[in-house]
Design a protein around this motif. Structure first.
Motif, PDB file in Angstrom:
ATOM      1  N   ALA A  56      38.784  61.027  29.961  1.00  0.00           N
ATOM      2  CA  ALA A  56      39.509  62.044  30.730  1.00  0.00           C
ATOM      3  C   ALA A  56      40.313  62.938  29.784  1.00  0.00           C
ATOM      4  O   ALA A  56      40.326  64.168  29.934  1.00  0.00           O
ATOM      5  N   ARG A  57      40.955  62.338  28.809  1.00  0.00           N
ATOM      6  CA  ARG A  57      41.721  63.124  27.835  1.00  0.00           C
ATOM      7  C   ARG A  57      40.789  64.003  26.993  1.00  0.00           C
ATOM      8  O   ARG A  57      41.107  65.149  26.681  1.00  0.00           O
ATOM      9  N   HIS A  58      39.630  63.467  26.661  1.00  0.00           N
ATOM     10  CA  HIS A  58      38.635  64.250  25.926  1.00  0.00           C
ATOM     11  C   HIS A  58      38.193  65.459  26.752  1.00  0.00           C
ATOM     12  O   HIS A  58      38.078  66.566  26.229  1.00  0.00           O
ATOM     13  N   PHE A  59      37.954  65.241  28.045  1.00  0.00           N
ATOM     14  CA  PHE A  59      37.562  66.332  28.929  1.00  0.00           C
ATOM     15  C   PHE A  59      38.620  67.433  28.913  1.00  0.00           C
ATOM     16  O   PHE A  59      38.297  68.615  28.767  1.00  0.00           O
ATOM     17  N   ALA A  60      39.884  67.060  29.060  1.00  0.00           N
ATOM     18  CA  ALA A  60      40.956  68.059  29.052  1.00  0.00           C
ATOM     19  C   ALA A  60      40.971  68.815  27.722  1.00  0.00           C
ATOM     20  O   ALA A  60      41.117  70.040  27.701  1.00  0.00           O
ATOM     21  N   HIS A  61      40.794  68.094  26.637  1.00  0.00           N
ATOM     22  CA  HIS A  61      40.817  68.735  25.317  1.00  0.00           C
ATOM     23  C   HIS A  61      39.695  69.760  25.173  1.00  0.00           C
ATOM     24  O   HIS A  61      39.941  70.901  24.762  1.00  0.00           O
ATOM     25  N   ILE A  62      38.462  69.392  25.508  1.00  0.00           N
ATOM     26  CA  ILE A  62      37.359  70.335  25.304  1.00  0.00           C
ATOM     27  C   ILE A  62      37.400  71.478  26.312  1.00  0.00           C
ATOM     28  O   ILE A  62      36.942  72.581  26.011  1.00  0.00           O
ATOM     29  N   MET A  63      37.961  71.235  27.495  1.00  0.00           N
ATOM     30  CA  MET A  63      38.105  72.332  28.454  1.00  0.00           C
ATOM     31  C   MET A  63      39.172  73.319  27.985  1.00  0.00           C
ATOM     32  O   MET A  63      39.092  74.507  28.275  1.00  0.00           O
ATOM     33  N   LEU A  64      40.162  72.838  27.281  1.00  0.00           N
ATOM     34  CA  LEU A  64      41.196  73.733  26.733  1.00  0.00           C
ATOM     35  C   LEU A  64      40.716  74.463  25.489  1.00  0.00           C
ATOM     36  O   LEU A  64      40.976  75.654  25.328  1.00  0.00           O
ATOM     37  N   THR A  65      40.026  73.769  24.604  1.00  0.00           N
ATOM     38  CA  THR A  65      39.715  74.341  23.298  1.00  0.00           C
ATOM     39  C   THR A  65      38.311  74.915  23.177  1.00  0.00           C
ATOM     40  O   THR A  65      38.048  75.682  22.256  1.00  0.00           O
ATOM     41  N   GLY A  66      37.422  74.554  24.073  1.00  0.00           N
ATOM     42  CA  GLY A  66      36.037  75.009  23.998  1.00  0.00           C
ATOM     43  C   GLY A  66      35.147  73.939  23.396  1.00  0.00           C
ATOM     44  O   GLY A  66      35.568  73.184  22.521  1.00  0.00           O
ATOM     45  N   LEU A  67      33.923  73.904  23.867  1.00  0.00           N
ATOM     46  CA  LEU A  67      32.972  72.910  23.377  1.00  0.00           C
ATOM     47  C   LEU A  67      31.904  73.548  22.507  1.00  0.00           C
ATOM     48  O   LEU A  67      31.640  73.115  21.399  1.00  0.00           O
ATOM     49  N   GLN A  68      31.287  74.636  22.985  1.00  0.00           N
ATOM     50  CA  GLN A  68      30.148  75.209  22.281  1.00  0.00           C
ATOM     51  C   GLN A  68      30.470  76.515  21.566  1.00  0.00           C
ATOM     52  O   GLN A  68      29.709  76.928  20.695  1.00  0.00           O
ATOM     53  N   PHE A  69      31.561  77.167  21.939  1.00  0.00           N
ATOM     54  CA  PHE A  69      31.930  78.427  21.305  1.00  0.00           C
ATOM     55  C   PHE A  69      33.404  78.696  21.579  1.00  0.00           C
ATOM     56  O   PHE A  69      34.003  78.067  22.439  1.00  0.00           O
ATOM     57  N   GLU A  70      33.960  79.647  20.845  1.00  0.00           N
ATOM     58  CA  GLU A  70      35.362  80.011  21.039  1.00  0.00           C
ATOM     59  C   GLU A  70      35.492  80.831  22.317  1.00  0.00           C
ATOM     60  O   GLU A  70      34.724  81.756  22.567  1.00  0.00           O
ATOM     61  N   ARG A  71      36.463  80.463  23.142  1.00  0.00           N
ATOM     62  CA  ARG A  71      36.674  81.124  24.428  1.00  0.00           C
ATOM     63  C   ARG A  71      38.120  80.904  24.856  1.00  0.00           C
ATOM     64  O   ARG A  71      38.825  80.072  24.281  1.00  0.00           O
ATOM     65  N   PRO A  72      38.570  81.630  25.891  1.00  0.00           N
ATOM     66  CA  PRO A  72      39.919  81.374  26.408  1.00  0.00           C
ATOM     67  C   PRO A  72      39.994  79.953  26.989  1.00  0.00           C
ATOM     68  O   PRO A  72      38.990  79.413  27.457  1.00  0.00           O
ATOM     69  N   PRO A  73      41.163  79.353  26.976  1.00  0.00           N
ATOM     70  CA  PRO A  73      41.294  77.997  27.510  1.00  0.00           C
ATOM     71  C   PRO A  73      41.177  77.961  29.034  1.00  0.00           C
ATOM     72  O   PRO A  73      41.600  78.887  29.717  1.00  0.00           O
ATOM     73  N   PHE A  74      40.587  76.895  29.531  1.00  0.00           N
ATOM     74  CA  PHE A  74      40.549  76.654  30.969  1.00  0.00           C
ATOM     75  C   PHE A  74      41.814  75.865  31.342  1.00  0.00           C
ATOM     76  O   PHE A  74      42.278  75.040  30.563  1.00  0.00           O
ATOM     77  N   GLN A 182      28.069  78.879  32.659  1.00  0.00           N
ATOM     78  CA  GLN A 182      28.128  79.662  33.893  1.00  0.00           C
ATOM     79  C   GLN A 182      29.209  80.730  33.847  1.00  0.00           C
ATOM     80  O   GLN A 182      29.031  81.819  34.384  1.00  0.00           O
ATOM     81  N   ILE A 183      30.329  80.445  33.222  1.00  0.00           N
ATOM     82  CA  ILE A 183      31.435  81.407  33.181  1.00  0.00           C
ATOM     83  C   ILE A 183      31.239  82.439  32.080  1.00  0.00           C
ATOM     84  O   ILE A 183      31.630  83.592  32.216  1.00  0.00           O
ATOM     85  N   PHE A 184      30.619  82.032  30.980  1.00  0.00           N
ATOM     86  CA  PHE A 184      30.382  82.937  29.856  1.00  0.00           C
ATOM     87  C   PHE A 184      28.890  82.960  29.512  1.00  0.00           C
ATOM     88  O   PHE A 184      28.499  82.540  28.410  1.00  0.00           O
ATOM     89  N   PRO A 185      28.041  83.457  30.408  1.00  0.00           N
ATOM     90  CA  PRO A 185      26.596  83.415  30.150  1.00  0.00           C
ATOM     91  C   PRO A 185      26.179  84.217  28.914  1.00  0.00           C
ATOM     92  O   PRO A 185      25.199  83.872  28.263  1.00  0.00           O
ATOM     93  N   GLN A 186      26.922  85.243  28.572  1.00  0.00           N
ATOM     94  CA  GLN A 186      26.588  86.049  27.396  1.00  0.00           C
ATOM     95  C   GLN A 186      26.706  85.229  26.126  1.00  0.00           C
ATOM     96  O   GLN A 186      25.971  85.443  25.172  1.00  0.00           O
ATOM     97  N   GLU A 187      27.631  84.285  26.069  1.00  0.00           N
ATOM     98  CA  GLU A 187      27.809  83.447  24.890  1.00  0.00           C
ATOM     99  C   GLU A 187      26.678  82.451  24.757  1.00  0.00           C
ATOM    100  O   GLU A 187      26.297  82.047  23.666  1.00  0.00           O
ATOM    101  N   ASP A 188      26.150  82.000  25.896  1.00  0.00           N
ATOM    102  CA  ASP A 188      25.083  81.014  25.905  1.00  0.00           C
ATOM    103  C   ASP A 188      23.805  81.584  25.297  1.00  0.00           C
ATOM    104  O   ASP A 188      22.981  80.879  24.763  1.00  0.00           O
ATOM    105  N   GLN A 189      23.650  82.899  25.373  1.00  0.00           N
ATOM    106  CA  GLN A 189      22.435  83.547  24.869  1.00  0.00           C
ATOM    107  C   GLN A 189      22.562  83.944  23.405  1.00  0.00           C
ATOM    108  O   GLN A 189      21.589  84.336  22.789  1.00  0.00           O
ATOM    109  N   ALA A 190      23.759  83.849  22.875  1.00  0.00           N
ATOM    110  CA  ALA A 190      23.996  84.261  21.474  1.00  0.00           C
ATOM    111  C   ALA A 190      23.427  83.261  20.485  1.00  0.00           C
ATOM    112  O   ALA A 190      23.176  82.166  20.724  1.00  0.00           O
TER     113      ALA A 190
END
Length: 190
Positions: A56-74, A182-190
């Motif tokens: 659960a703590r890992h989930f919060a961390h990756i949702m805040l910091t990003g998993l696959q690319f740099e993005r604003p925190p959730f 889903q939220i940043f589809p443009q990043e997924d295609q990069a």
């Protein structure tokens, strides 16, 4: 000594195959619920019972910091598990009662059969009209019965807490990845 190691790998693989067959639909529903909550500006809270709390703590961390690319925190917060609290079993519930709002989302994780702290958090979330995503397992006796029609359960097809713990980590990574795609589809295609 190699046979026990091979048996563990075999059990891991068998659990993976069963999960791939059974969890696609609930995983996609959970991702949709998560993305919908984020796009509506709702907060996400997460907690786990016992050894599932690390995932659960890992989930919060990756949702805040990003998993696959740099993005604003959730807006995701892991509820803290203060073992020194006077009422240890209600520690997650107290936090939900303090900050939870209608339509916020609670993600709960359980690798075992009992989940008293998580169950109380779920009851608090229900009293706040929050939505719930539950990552459970075939041995779960506490969480599944608390879910409503709008909630999602992802039930890992195993009773072995080690295999379940492995899948919890994999599932939270998948949820974050799906949300990012889903939220940043443009990043997924990069």
């Amino acid at each position: 000594m190699q046979e026990p190691v091979k048996a563990i790998f075999t059990e891991c693989i068998q659990t993976q195959i069963a999960a791939a067959d059974q969890l696609q639909e609930p995983l996609m529903r959970a991702a949709e619920l998560l993305v919908d909550s984020l796009l509506r500006g709702q907060k996400i809270y997460c907690c786990g019972e016992s050894m599932a709390h690390a995932s659960a703590r890992h989930f919060a961390h990756i949702m805040l910091t990003g998993l696959q690319f740099e993005r604003p925190p959730f807006p995701v917060n892991a509820l803290h598990a203060d073992l020194g609290a006077s009422n240890h079993e209600s520690i997650f519930a107290q936090q939900i009662l303090a900050v939870g709002q209608p339509n916020d989302l609670l993600l709960v994780l359980n690798a075992g059969s009992q989940a008293p702290r998580v169950s109380q958090a779920m009851q608090a979330a229900l009293s706040r009209d929050m939505l719930i995503i539950a990552l459970t397992n075939d041995d779960d006796q506490d969480i599944g019965g608390l879910l409503g029609a709008g909630d999602v359960e992802i039930r890992i097809p195993s009773r072995n807490s080690a295999r379940v713990s492995e899948h919890l980590l994999q599932l939270v990574n998948m949820l974050c990845s799906l949300a990012e795609q889903q939220i940043f589809p443009q990043e997924d295609q990069a």
